[in-house]
Design a protein around this motif. Structure first.
Motif, PDB file in Angstrom:
ATOM      1  N   THR A 158       0.831  -1.208   0.000  1.00 24.28           N
ATOM      2  CA  THR A 158       0.000   0.000   0.000  1.00 24.28           C
ATOM      3  C   THR A 158       0.863   1.254   0.000  1.00 24.28           C
ATOM      4  O   THR A 158       0.577   2.228  -0.714  1.00 24.28           O
ATOM      5  CB  THR A 158      -0.919   0.014   1.240  1.00 24.28           C
ATOM      6  N   ARG A 200       0.016   6.909  11.212  1.00 20.88           N
ATOM      7  CA  ARG A 200       1.398   6.504  11.545  1.00 20.88           C
ATOM      8  C   ARG A 200       1.499   4.997  11.795  1.00 20.88           C
ATOM      9  O   ARG A 200       2.328   4.539  12.575  1.00 20.88           O
ATOM     10  CB  ARG A 200       1.897   7.259  12.776  1.00 20.88           C
ATOM     11  N   SER A 201       0.646   4.210  11.136  1.00 21.72           N
ATOM     12  CA  SER A 201       0.745   2.757  11.332  1.00 21.72           C
ATOM     13  C   SER A 201       2.009   2.222  10.662  1.00 21.72           C
ATOM     14  O   SER A 201       2.589   2.863   9.777  1.00 21.72           O
ATOM     15  CB  SER A 201      -0.486   2.060  10.739  1.00 21.72           C
ATOM     16  N   HIS A 260      -1.237  12.221  13.433  1.00 18.37           N
ATOM     17  CA  HIS A 260      -1.896  11.069  14.059  1.00 18.37           C
ATOM     18  C   HIS A 260      -3.031  11.593  14.937  1.00 18.37           C
ATOM     19  O   HIS A 260      -3.344  12.792  14.891  1.00 18.37           O
ATOM     20  CB  HIS A 260      -0.873  10.256  14.862  1.00 18.37           C
ATOM     21  N   SER A 261      -3.610  10.703  15.740  1.00 21.12           N
ATOM     22  CA  SER A 261      -4.818  11.099  16.469  1.00 21.12           C
ATOM     23  C   SER A 261      -4.534  12.137  17.556  1.00 21.12           C
ATOM     24  O   SER A 261      -5.462  12.773  18.057  1.00 21.12           O
ATOM     25  CB  SER A 261      -5.481   9.861  17.092  1.00 21.12           C
ATOM     26  N   ALA A 287      -4.354   8.519   5.499  1.00 17.44           N
ATOM     27  CA  ALA A 287      -4.365   7.089   5.840  1.00 17.44           C
ATOM     28  C   ALA A 287      -4.747   6.918   7.295  1.00 17.44           C
ATOM     29  O   ALA A 287      -4.030   6.323   8.097  1.00 17.44           O
ATOM     30  CB  ALA A 287      -2.997   6.474   5.563  1.00 17.44           C
ATOM     31  N   ALA A 288      -5.923   7.452   7.641  1.00 21.55           N
ATOM     32  CA  ALA A 288      -6.389   7.404   9.032  1.00 21.55           C
ATOM     33  C   ALA A 288      -7.475   6.348   9.225  1.00 21.55           C
ATOM     34  O   ALA A 288      -7.702   5.895  10.349  1.00 21.55           O
ATOM     35  CB  ALA A 288      -6.911   8.770   9.459  1.00 21.55           C
ATOM     36  N   GLY A 289      -8.178   5.987   8.152  1.00 23.57           N
ATOM     37  CA  GLY A 289      -9.301   5.072   8.303  1.00 23.57           C
ATOM     38  C   GLY A 289     -10.494   5.739   8.972  1.00 23.57           C
ATOM     39  O   GLY A 289     -11.209   5.112   9.757  1.00 23.57           O
ATOM     40  N   ARG A 290     -10.717   7.029   8.641  1.00 21.21           N
ATOM     41  CA  ARG A 290     -11.858   7.786   9.164  1.00 21.21           C
ATOM     42  C   ARG A 290     -12.585   8.421   7.983  1.00 21.21           C
ATOM     43  O   ARG A 290     -12.056   9.344   7.358  1.00 21.21           O
ATOM     44  CB  ARG A 290     -11.400   8.906  10.119  1.00 21.21           C
ATOM     45  N   VAL A 292      -5.823   6.976   0.988  1.00 19.34           N
ATOM     46  CA  VAL A 292      -5.543   5.554   1.235  1.00 19.34           C
ATOM     47  C   VAL A 292      -6.706   4.899   1.978  1.00 19.34           C
ATOM     48  O   VAL A 292      -6.875   3.688   1.946  1.00 19.34           O
ATOM     49  CB  VAL A 292      -4.232   5.390   2.044  1.00 19.34           C
ATOM     50  N   THR A 313      -9.948   3.203   3.411  1.00 21.34           N
ATOM     51  CA  THR A 313     -11.053   2.390   2.888  1.00 21.34           C
ATOM     52  C   THR A 313     -12.000   2.146   4.057  1.00 21.34           C
ATOM     53  O   THR A 313     -11.658   1.442   5.002  1.00 21.34           O
ATOM     54  CB  THR A 313     -10.557   1.042   2.306  1.00 21.34           C
ATOM     55  N   THR A 343      -2.170  -1.362  -5.132  1.00 20.26           N
ATOM     56  CA  THR A 343      -1.662  -2.181  -4.026  1.00 20.26           C
ATOM     57  C   THR A 343      -1.673  -3.665  -4.403  1.00 20.26           C
ATOM     58  O   THR A 343      -0.672  -4.370  -4.243  1.00 20.26           O
ATOM     59  CB  THR A 343      -2.542  -1.965  -2.770  1.00 20.26           C
TER      60      THR A 343
END
Ligand code: NAP
Length: 293
Positions: A148, A173-174, A196-197, A215-218, A236, A238, A272
């Motif tokens: 990714t 930041r994963s 980040h959060s 790329a937070a997933g929110r 990024v 999803t 990806t």
């Protein structure tokens, strides 16, 4: 913010990944055919350890893409504790007929990917999950990057986005997305900020970006007020929505402000998958070269 695109002036453009993904898959398929003809068909092993609908959907679609590219894809459902997962990864690492190993999350007992992925041989670590792979990436040594993260850079390159000296902001930041994206951007001479959060005033930081990676997933976290006019935005994220579809982290209204935005679906995702297949073929080719007389 000036639009950091080389040679092309864009506004509201979509950074589609479909054409790029198709060309990567075609070249992977041609290399896979050559390896198969030489008696060394590339093989990917996907290890799943817990039942998860999103993961199962991804594994099915990866299996179809692998089959189309002439890559064997075995799904190994270990449904075991962490010791069982480790044992499966060690066995696959020692199996010369397997060239790539992918460990799917979620993992049992709340284990993180990095807790178990050190049992994947780095030479077969096609999604850059082993902490050794991330360390090698950070130090500029050859390694498989998480597909990714590599897809973000490949998409930017494909659309002619210049990175050297640009201000890049990564939200997330994963170890599988945010950190490796930041490392790859840094290696390309961007000036990188990672959010980040706990970041204070996220919109102020993201608005400074010429290249913004979400790329937070929110879903919809990045609204128009988070983006500088003309900036390039790679989404990024999803996020599943009620109707069964997928949305990104970027609000659709951002398209009116940004120079270009990658769509979800159809942006980072297909690239990806294509890069993961390319990694499997590269690992198979390296194994063939190492064992030929
Ligand atoms: P993750 O492990 O949950 O990490 C999310 C990161 O975003 C964390 O660093 C978190 O901060 C940060 N974050 C969360 N909410 C935030 C907020 N409100 N403001 C600022 N930062 C925030 O997720 P991931 O595995 O990196 O994946 C990120 C997204 O990419 C997900 O939507 C995932 O589905 C998607 N993804 C897509 C692909 C693809 O092929 N397209 C592949 C992998 C992942 P903290 O560290 O402080 O918690």
């Amino acid at each position: 913010v000036s639009v950091p695109l080389s040679g092309r002036q864009l506004s509201g453009r979509q950074l589609s990944g479909r054409e790029l993904a198709a060309s990567i898959r075609a070249s992977a398929a041609s290399l896979a055919a050559g390896l198969a003809a030489a008696g060394r068909p590339p093989r990917l092993a996907v290890v799943t350890a817990t039942a998860d609908e999103a993961s199962a959907w991804y594994v099915r679609s990866l299996g179809r893409a692998a089959a189309q590219a002439g890559i064997a894809c075995d799904v190994i459902d270990v449904t075991a504790d962490v010791d069982g997962v480790r044992a499966a990864l060690a066995a696959l690492s020692g199996d010369a007929s397997v060239h790539g190993i992918l460990l799917q999350t979620p993992l049992p007992g709340g284990a993180r990917l990095a807790d178990l992925a050190d049992s994947i041989d780095p030479a077969k670590d096609v999604d850059g999950a082993n902490p050794v792979s991330l360390g090698r990436l950070l130090t500029g040594l050859p390694a498989f990057a998480p597909a990714t993260a590599e897809a973000v850079l490949a998409l930017l390159d494909h659309h002619g986005v210049a990175l050297g000296g640009r201000r890049a902001v990564v939200v997330g930041r994963s170890a599988v997305v945010g950190k490796p994206v930041a490392a790859l951007l840094l290696a390309r001479d961007a000036t990188v900020t990672v959010c980040h959060s706990r970041t204070r005033d996220l919109a102020a930081v993201t608005s400074s970006a010429e290249v913004l990676v979400a790329a937070a997933g929110r879903a919809g976290l990045i609204g128009p007020g988070f983006v500088a006019p003309g900036a390039v935005v790679v989404d990024v994220g999803t996020n599943a929505v009620a109707d069964g579809g997928l949305v990104g982290d970027v609000d659709p209204a951002v398209a009116a402000v940004a120079g270009a935005v990658s769509p979800v679906p159809g942006g980072v995702g297909p690239v990806t998958t294509a890069l993961l297949l390319r990694h499997v073929v590269a690992a198979a080719a390296a194994a063939a070269a190492a064992s030929s007389p």
